[in-house]
Enzyme design. Structure first.
Site, PDB file in Angstrom:
ATOM      1  N   TYR A  53       0.836  -1.204   0.000  1.00  0.00           N
ATOM      2  CA  TYR A  53       0.000   0.000   0.000  1.00  0.00           C
ATOM      3  C   TYR A  53       0.870   1.252   0.000  1.00  0.00           C
ATOM      4  O   TYR A  53       1.851   1.352   0.727  1.00  0.00           O
ATOM      5  CB  TYR A  53      -0.945   0.018   1.192  1.00  0.00           C
ATOM      6  CG  TYR A  53      -2.061  -1.004   1.123  1.00  0.00           C
ATOM      7  CD1 TYR A  53      -2.301  -1.748  -0.033  1.00  0.00           C
ATOM      8  CD2 TYR A  53      -2.884  -1.231   2.210  1.00  0.00           C
ATOM      9  CE1 TYR A  53      -3.320  -2.682  -0.092  1.00  0.00           C
ATOM     10  CE2 TYR A  53      -3.916  -2.163   2.165  1.00  0.00           C
ATOM     11  CZ  TYR A  53      -4.125  -2.888   1.005  1.00  0.00           C
ATOM     12  OH  TYR A  53      -5.143  -3.815   0.958  1.00  0.00           O
ATOM     13  N   LEU A 222     -21.690   1.348  -4.315  1.00  0.00           N
ATOM     14  CA  LEU A 222     -22.839   1.101  -3.437  1.00  0.00           C
ATOM     15  C   LEU A 222     -22.920   2.127  -2.306  1.00  0.00           C
ATOM     16  O   LEU A 222     -23.717   1.963  -1.383  1.00  0.00           O
ATOM     17  CB  LEU A 222     -22.740  -0.310  -2.843  1.00  0.00           C
ATOM     18  CG  LEU A 222     -22.887  -1.462  -3.840  1.00  0.00           C
ATOM     19  CD1 LEU A 222     -22.364  -2.752  -3.247  1.00  0.00           C
ATOM     20  CD2 LEU A 222     -24.347  -1.612  -4.259  1.00  0.00           C
TER      21      LEU A 222
END
Length: 325
Positions: A53, A222
């Site tokens: 990351y 979503l």
């Protein structure tokens, strides 16, 4: 906050997992610190990261930010169940040909030491294989992990992006090595991605492997903001919204009827699966974190779950019943 055991282990983790992928990328160090402080204050003790990351030449940046946060003291490290991952290319020239994606005893040792250094800690509660590597034997993998467990550097082993057959193979070989094996599988699962219901979720539940859902909001689709358009632009997210526009509009209507945000209903639905340990929430801001804290309080009744199945049809159940008599 509510807590549950991580798979068949005795380790208790929060039913929301703090994802840190944005730290050092779209979230600066100061805001990352605020988010981690607030998460801990809210009772979230399960933090997930990965050595890659930060991405590319900045791989490791996220772990460094978490390490600096730990170094502030206040028992931060002691309160956190820390999870990180190994598999990716860390862009380290010293890795040579062993820097490419994959797993080996050599790479696990080098990359574990790198993660411990960046995280400013001497141990990791959950060390996860970021992807399956079918070119490496389980003899090599379980022996490598066992050594680091004996040294106290690793508590438990988890996987990510494994197929159902990989979970079964891993546990079979772990038993042959007299090891506990995998306690968790981190897998993509959400209302728009229900394929894991065929094989992965049933296998994990039967094997006692806790599932941690990544991308439970399908990259924000979503989350309730996918339909918002920037004047004069056409983003990939908006293009994907158009692909699912009818479903997402029906979903938004249902959420308004429930008086809940789309993001929280999507997270609560993911959490309702019996194989699920926790969905990963990956806030970019403190406000996004605070908005997600209500998820564990939301109870979706059978009528709502049925309506969600109608809006977002799954594969029809577990295999083989989903496609055979």
């Amino acid at each position: 906050m509510k807590y549950t055991a991580l798979g068949r282990s005795g380790l208790k983790v929060s039913k929301l997992c703090l994802g840190t992928m944005n730290f050092g990328v779209s979230t600066d160090e100061k805001e990352s610190f605020r988010i981690m402080d607030a998460a801990l204050d809210a009772g979230i003790n399960f933090f997930d990261t990965a050595n890659i990351y930060g991405w590319g030449e900045n791989s490791g940046r996220t772990e460094e930010i978490i390490g600096k946060w730990f170094a502030q003291g206040g028992n931060r490290r002691e309160k956190v169940v820390l999870a990180t991952k190994v598999y990716g290319n860390m862009s380290d020239p010293l890795d040579g040909p062993n820097g490419e994606v994959g797993l080996s005893a050599y790479k696990i040792r080098r990359h574990l030491e790198g993660s411990l250094r960046r995280l400013q800690t001497d141990h990791i509660e959950l060390y996860q294989m970021h992807h399956v590597d079918r070119d490496v034997s389980w003899d090599e993998l379980w022996e490598a992990f066992h050594i680091h467990q004996l040294q106290g550097k690793i508590g438990y082993i988890g996987s990510s992006n494994f197929a159902g057959r990989d979970l079964v193979k891993a546990q079979y070989e772990a038993k042959n090595h007299h090891m506990l094996g995998l306690v968790s599988e981190q897998h993509k699962y959400n209302l728009l991605c229900r394929l894991p219901e065929l094989e992965v979720l049933p296998a994990a539940e039967e094997l006692g492997i806790g599932v941690v859902a990544w991308s439970p909001l399908e990259g924000g689709l979503l989350g309730g903001n996918a339909s918002k358009k920037v004047p004069g632009s056409r983003t990939e997210k908006n293009t994907r919204y158009e692909q699912y526009a009818k479903q997402l509009d029906e979903f938004a209507t249902l959420c308004r009827e429930l008086g809940e945000t789309e993001a929280n209903v999507a997270l609560a639905w993911t959490l309702a699966h019996p194989a699920m340990t926790a969905p990963i929430i990956g806030p970019r801001t403190l406000e996004q974190l605070e908005g997600a804290l209500r998820v564990c309080e939301i109870e979706l009744d059978e009528a709502v779950l049925k309506r969600l199945d109608e809006i977002f049809p799954g594969p029809g159940g577990a295999a083989p019943q989903a496609y055979a008599w």
